[in-house]
Design an enzyme around this catalytic site. Structure first.
Site, PDB file in Angstrom:
ATOM      1  N   ALA A   1       5.932  13.747   1.671  1.00 52.89           N
ATOM      2  CA  ALA A   1       4.623  13.570   2.320  1.00 52.89           C
ATOM      3  C   ALA A   1       4.650  12.373   3.249  1.00 52.89           C
ATOM      4  O   ALA A   1       4.463  11.229   2.818  1.00 52.89           O
ATOM      5  CB  ALA A   1       3.544  13.392   1.257  1.00 52.89           C
TER       6      ALA A   1
ATOM      7  N   PHE B   1       9.387   4.372   1.217  1.00 48.13           N
ATOM      8  CA  PHE B   1       9.230   3.540   2.430  1.00 48.13           C
ATOM      9  C   PHE B   1       8.090   2.538   2.283  1.00 48.13           C
ATOM     10  O   PHE B   1       7.326   2.342   3.236  1.00 48.13           O
ATOM     11  CB  PHE B   1       8.941   4.413   3.660  1.00 48.13           C
ATOM     12  N   ILE B   2       7.938   1.918   1.130  1.00 45.24           N
ATOM     13  CA  ILE B   2       6.771   1.059   0.933  1.00 45.24           C
ATOM     14  C   ILE B   2       7.085  -0.391   1.319  1.00 45.24           C
ATOM     15  O   ILE B   2       7.956  -1.041   0.737  1.00 45.24           O
ATOM     16  CB  ILE B   2       6.252   1.149  -0.528  1.00 45.24           C
ATOM     17  N   THR B   3       6.344  -0.858   2.319  1.00 43.71           N
ATOM     18  CA  THR B   3       6.487  -2.238   2.789  1.00 43.71           C
ATOM     19  C   THR B   3       6.045  -3.184   1.682  1.00 43.71           C
ATOM     20  O   THR B   3       4.968  -2.994   1.098  1.00 43.71           O
ATOM     21  CB  THR B   3       5.611  -2.451   4.054  1.00 43.71           C
TER      22      THR B   3
ATOM     23  N   LEU C   1       1.248   5.153   0.096  1.00 47.62           N
ATOM     24  CA  LEU C   1       0.741   6.507   0.341  1.00 47.62           C
ATOM     25  C   LEU C   1       1.923   7.469   0.494  1.00 47.62           C
ATOM     26  O   LEU C   1       2.000   8.505  -0.170  1.00 47.62           O
ATOM     27  CB  LEU C   1      -0.137   6.515   1.616  1.00 47.62           C
TER      28      LEU C   1
ATOM     29  N   GLN D   1      17.740  -6.347  43.657  1.00 44.60           N
ATOM     30  CA  GLN D   1      16.446  -5.674  43.544  1.00 44.60           C
ATOM     31  C   GLN D   1      16.342  -4.798  42.273  1.00 44.60           C
ATOM     32  O   GLN D   1      15.277  -4.706  41.666  1.00 44.60           O
ATOM     33  CB  GLN D   1      16.222  -4.810  44.782  1.00 44.60           C
TER      34      GLN D   1
ATOM     35  N   ILE E   1      19.754  -5.590  31.280  1.00 46.02           N
ATOM     36  CA  ILE E   1      19.772  -6.772  32.165  1.00 46.02           C
ATOM     37  C   ILE E   1      20.829  -7.773  31.697  1.00 46.02           C
ATOM     38  O   ILE E   1      21.469  -8.440  32.499  1.00 46.02           O
ATOM     39  CB  ILE E   1      18.354  -7.411  32.221  1.00 46.02           C
TER      40      ILE E   1
ATOM     41  N   PHE F   1       0.862  -1.187   0.000  1.00 42.54           N
ATOM     42  CA  PHE F   1       0.000   0.000   0.000  1.00 42.54           C
ATOM     43  C   PHE F   1       0.892   1.228   0.000  1.00 42.54           C
ATOM     44  O   PHE F   1       1.669   1.449   0.930  1.00 42.54           O
ATOM     45  CB  PHE F   1      -0.896  -0.002   1.241  1.00 42.54           C
TER      46      PHE F   1
ATOM     47  N   GLU G   1       2.829   3.570  10.393  1.00 40.07           N
ATOM     48  CA  GLU G   1       1.356   3.648  10.565  1.00 40.07           C
ATOM     49  C   GLU G   1       0.976   4.764  11.535  1.00 40.07           C
ATOM     50  O   GLU G   1       0.038   4.634  12.323  1.00 40.07           O
ATOM     51  CB  GLU G   1       0.770   2.291  10.923  1.00 40.07           C
TER      52      GLU G   1
END
Ligand code: FAD
Length: 378
Positions: A129, A155-157, A124, A278, A336, A122, A362
């Site tokens: 833009a 940037f179109i997936t 856009l 802790q 961690i 898709f 999105e």
């Protein structure tokens, strides 16, 4: 009020967990390392009905509710968030055809999408833009019975791998917010091609590229929905997509928690597992608390969508909270694991890189805050 998933939802979630353990977890690090798009995995996901879960059976889908699909995206993302994202973004494009396509478009394009035989993209966003969708410059000019499309999307997936493209262009600039339309372009049309390919920090096996339109000629009947309705149709799809990104974030967060608990119990410093310190235990407490909040926000938005109630604000709240929680806590998960967490090969290092994009695509976190406050202050 009932917080219990149905037996069917629990079973489907378990099935996806088993699928992900068997087929996704073992290859996730390699997909990330090589930015490899696993076509064979998506074929298998299609065969299992996972590529079109909320699409009715008559159109090649599995006919589940949206929440069940969201559970599957979460479980997939727990193993490989690129894969979870690819499924989530593919499904919202299929939903576009389901919601707005003609019967002929559904038979021709939706069925192979829902069956996972074709991938979708898709388009856009453009170089100028992003958040500001009104800055789109691509055009579709009527010429006889065809539209001729020109412009560059970015940037179109799935840009380089999609069989079916959906592209937003101006058809009537003077009409302002009612001036853009969406067109379906099957791969093989000589006027469309993938442009520059993007190497990314995270979600590396998801393929992202420009999509270039050069005198791309499509028949009138390839317009989906009504002329001028691209923005409301896109927003309706993005609202559902935001729940998918929230689920992706929840999957990442769950994986970060799993890894943190495992490591904190194993790693010994000062004569005791670091879980006994802790500072470490509290990081894990905060992580599980935010995970729970993110998960319930996500399920609630999906539940509202399934109940046909308004869910736009809730979808934005779920995406905003879950994505920021995923980012915050994957950084802690690396902390961690100390130096080991910082090195390639540690799952938490990939999770941290994958988490970042959930705050961007999105709709960015800033855009989510605009949607949420806009709902309250208008
Ligand atoms: C991996 C990936 C996959 C994508 N897939 C797709 C796809 O399949 N199809 C598609 O069409 N697009 C896709 N996109 C585009 C994505 O949706 C945009 O990147 C996103 O909407 C932000 O646009 P931008 O990157 O141009 O940032 P910009 O809009 O330029 O924003 C830059 C910064 O300014 C902030 N900002 C902008 N406007 C405001 C404002 N009014 N108030 C406050 N802050 C503001 C933003 O929040 C952000 O922090 C994808 C992007 C990526 C990276």
């Amino acid at each position: 009020m009932n917080f219990q998933l149905t037996d069917e939802q629990q079973l489907i979630r378990k099935n996806m967990r088993e699928f992900a353990d068997q087929y996704v977890e073992p290859i996730a690090a390699e997909l990330d390392e090589n930015s490899r798009f696993p076509a064979e995995l998506f074929r298998k996901l299609g065969e299992g009905g996972w590529m079109g879960m909320p699409i009715p059976v008559e159109y090649g889908g599995a006919g589940t509710d949206y929440l069940t699909h969201i559970l599957a995206v979460e479980e997939l993302s727990r193993s490989c968030s690129s894969t979870g994202f690819t499924v989530a973004s593919h499904v919202i494009v299929a939903l576009l055809v389901l919601l707005y396509g003609t019967e002929e478009q559904k038979r021709k394009y939706l069925v192979p999408l829902a069956e996972g035989k074709h991938m979708s993209a898709f388009s856009l966003t453009e170089p100028g833009a992003g958040t500001d969708v009104m800055a789109v410059t691509s055009t579709a000019m009527l010429d006889g019975d065809d539209y001729v499309l020109n412009g560059t999307k970015t940037f179109i997936t799935n840009g380089p791998v999609a069989e079916t493209h959906f592209v937003v262009c101006w058809t009537d600039r003077a009409a302002g917010r009612k001036g853009m339309s969406i067109f379906i372009i099957p791969r093989g049309n000589p006027g469309i091609r993938p442009g520059k390919h993007f190497e990314k920090m995270g979600v590396r096996s998801s393929q992202t590229s420009e999509v270039v339109l050069k005198d791309c000629r499509v028949p009138r009947e390839n317009m989906i929905g009504q002329a001028g309705q691209a923005l409301p149709m896109s927003m309706a799809i993005f609202e559902q997509g935001r729940i998918g990104i929230a689920a992706q974030s929840v999957g990442i967060l769950q994986a970060a928690l799993d890894e943190s608990i495992r490591y904190a119990k194993e790693r010994v410093q000062f004569g005791a597992p670091i879980a006994r310190h802790q500072a470490i235990a509290w990081m894990i407490s905060n992580m599980t608390t935010d995970l729970s909040a993110a998960r319930w926000l996500t399920y609630h938005a999906a539940f509202l969508r399934d109940q046909k109630q308004p869910f736009g604000k809730e979808a934005s709240m779920a995406k905003l909270f879950a994505s920021e929680a995923a980012m915050r806590h994957t950084v802690k998960a690396v902390q961690i694991q100390g130096g080991y967490g910082y090195c390639k090969g540690a799952k938490v290092e990939r999770l941290m890189r994958d988490a970042k994009i959930t705050e961007i695509y999105e709709g960015t976190s800033e855009a989510m805050r605009m949607v949420i406050s806009g709902n309250l202050l208008r």
